[in-house]
Design a protein around this motif. Structure first.
Motif, mmCIF file in Angstrom:
data_model
loop_
_atom_site.group_PDB
_atom_site.id
_atom_site.type_symbol
_atom_site.label_atom_id
_atom_site.label_comp_id
_atom_site.label_asym_id
_atom_site.label_seq_id
_atom_site.Cartn_x
_atom_site.Cartn_y
_atom_site.Cartn_z
ATOM 1 N N LEU A 1 36.618 3.624 90.458
ATOM 2 C CA LEU A 1 36.944 4.857 90.962
ATOM 3 C C LEU A 1 36.088 6.141 91.066
ATOM 4 O O LEU A 1 35.924 6.517 92.079
ATOM 5 N N MET A 2 35.285 5.843 90.034
ATOM 6 C CA MET A 2 34.153 7.233 89.977
ATOM 7 C C MET A 2 33.214 6.773 90.832
ATOM 8 O O MET A 2 32.493 7.675 91.377
ATOM 9 N N ALA A 3 32.820 5.382 90.898
ATOM 10 C CA ALA A 3 31.822 4.981 91.803
ATOM 11 C C ALA A 3 32.247 5.617 93.444
ATOM 12 O O ALA A 3 31.471 6.371 94.190
ATOM 13 N N PHE A 4 33.545 5.411 93.625
ATOM 14 C CA PHE A 4 34.084 5.771 94.896
ATOM 15 C C PHE A 4 33.940 7.388 94.885
ATOM 16 O O PHE A 4 33.666 8.003 95.994
ATOM 17 N N LEU B 1 32.732 18.645 76.567
ATOM 18 C CA LEU B 1 32.865 17.143 76.325
ATOM 19 C C LEU B 1 31.712 16.877 75.375
ATOM 20 O O LEU B 1 30.671 17.543 75.562
ATOM 21 N N GLU B 2 32.073 15.949 74.803
ATOM 22 C CA GLU B 2 31.156 15.299 73.589
ATOM 23 C C GLU B 2 30.583 13.932 74.339
ATOM 24 O O GLU B 2 31.568 12.887 74.598
ATOM 25 N N VAL B 3 29.308 13.766 74.678
ATOM 26 C CA VAL B 3 29.007 12.626 75.394
ATOM 27 C C VAL B 3 27.807 11.829 74.440
ATOM 28 O O VAL B 3 26.941 12.457 74.037
ATOM 29 N N ARG C 1 23.744 9.912 78.214
ATOM 30 C CA ARG C 1 23.701 11.105 78.816
ATOM 31 C C ARG C 1 22.943 10.786 80.538
ATOM 32 O O ARG C 1 23.237 11.907 81.161
ATOM 33 N N VAL C 2 22.235 9.712 80.546
ATOM 34 C CA VAL C 2 21.859 9.637 81.717
ATOM 35 C C VAL C 2 23.159 9.620 82.943
ATOM 36 O O VAL C 2 23.295 9.972 84.044
ATOM 37 N N THR C 3 23.928 8.550 82.658
ATOM 38 C CA THR C 3 25.090 8.244 83.283
ATOM 39 C C THR C 3 25.928 9.780 83.451
ATOM 40 O O THR C 3 26.450 9.910 84.806
ATOM 41 N N PHE C 4 25.972 10.437 82.533
ATOM 42 C CA PHE C 4 26.929 11.676 82.504
ATOM 43 C C PHE C 4 26.428 12.646 83.403
ATOM 44 O O PHE C 4 26.921 12.993 84.429
ATOM 45 N N SER C 5 24.821 12.884 83.142
ATOM 46 C CA SER C 5 24.255 13.855 83.943
ATOM 47 C C SER C 5 24.199 13.354 85.512
ATOM 48 O O SER C 5 24.585 14.193 86.337
ATOM 49 N N LEU D 1 21.066 18.345 76.896
ATOM 50 C CA LEU D 1 20.515 16.733 76.998
ATOM 51 C C LEU D 1 18.972 16.867 76.215
ATOM 52 O O LEU D 1 18.611 15.845 75.778
ATOM 53 N N ARG D 2 18.107 17.681 76.480
ATOM 54 C CA ARG D 2 16.980 18.090 75.658
ATOM 55 C C ARG D 2 16.934 17.848 74.171
ATOM 56 O O ARG D 2 16.401 17.314 73.579
ATOM 57 N N LYS D 3 18.044 18.627 73.719
ATOM 58 C CA LYS D 3 18.529 18.288 72.380
ATOM 59 C C LYS D 3 18.652 16.892 71.932
ATOM 60 O O LYS D 3 18.299 16.354 70.913
ATOM 61 N N ILE D 4 19.600 16.307 72.514
ATOM 62 C CA ILE D 4 20.010 14.920 72.376
ATOM 63 C C ILE D 4 18.508 13.912 72.478
ATOM 64 O O ILE D 4 18.530 13.016 71.664
#
Length: 161
Positions: free
Chosen positions: A53-56, A127-129, A134-138, A155-158
């Motif tokens: 669904l998210m892909a759609f 949100l906690e990711v 992180r790549v999928t989330f961004s 993301l840079r900190k992670i």
């Protein structure tokens, strides 16, 4: 017959054209209007996982392909909207699909369609990711057209961990 609960209207033109719903067990359905009857509307519905669904919604899955290539067997339904009721009434086999039921090839949802009516309104979520996601989330954030004010910094900190 399965009673469904409307979760989102993705496209609206006079009536909902594309919508999502869930049943009592939490199964998700993606539904596309294909006909109007005297007592309501008929949608072609397919059971769909959250990632698909998210892909759609992210514009990566053709709407027609969602119906022609469901994730599991026995996932296609006629969904009827009558008055305030939404229900999956008839299970379909892929061989029973007709061109009149199916959307045209090449329809990819654009997330900007969701924000047209809500322009000027914003919600803020924290949100906690997990670092490995992180790549999928961004990618999801950018596909959805959302802004993440501190996403880059976080993301840079992670990545430094």
């Amino acid at each position: 017959m399965r009673q469904l609960t409307l979760t989102a209207t993705l496209e609206f033109y006079d009536v909902p054209q594309i919508l999502t719903a869930t049943d009592a067990t939490g199964t998700r359905y993606l539904c596309t209007l294909y006909s109007q009857e005297a007592d309501g509307y008929c949608y072609l519905g397919v059971q769909i996982s959250e990632p698909r669904l998210m892909a759609f919604i992210g514009g990566q899955l053709d709407l027609r392909d969602a119906y022609l290539h469901p994730e599991v067997e026995n996932a296609l339904y006629i969904v009827k909207a009558e008055k305030e009721n939404l229900s999956a009434t008839t299970m379909l086999q892929p061989s029973e699909l007709t061109e009149a039921m199916l959307p045209e090839t090449g329809y990819f949802f654009e997330a900007s369609d969701l924000t047209d009516d809500a322009e000027g309104q914003t919600d803020t979520y924290q949100l906690e990711v997990p670092a490995q996601d992180r790549v999928t989330f961004s990618t999801l954030i950018s596909r959805m057209g959302w802004r993440a004010s501190s996403l880059g910094k976080t993301l840079r900190k992670i990545a430094a961990l």
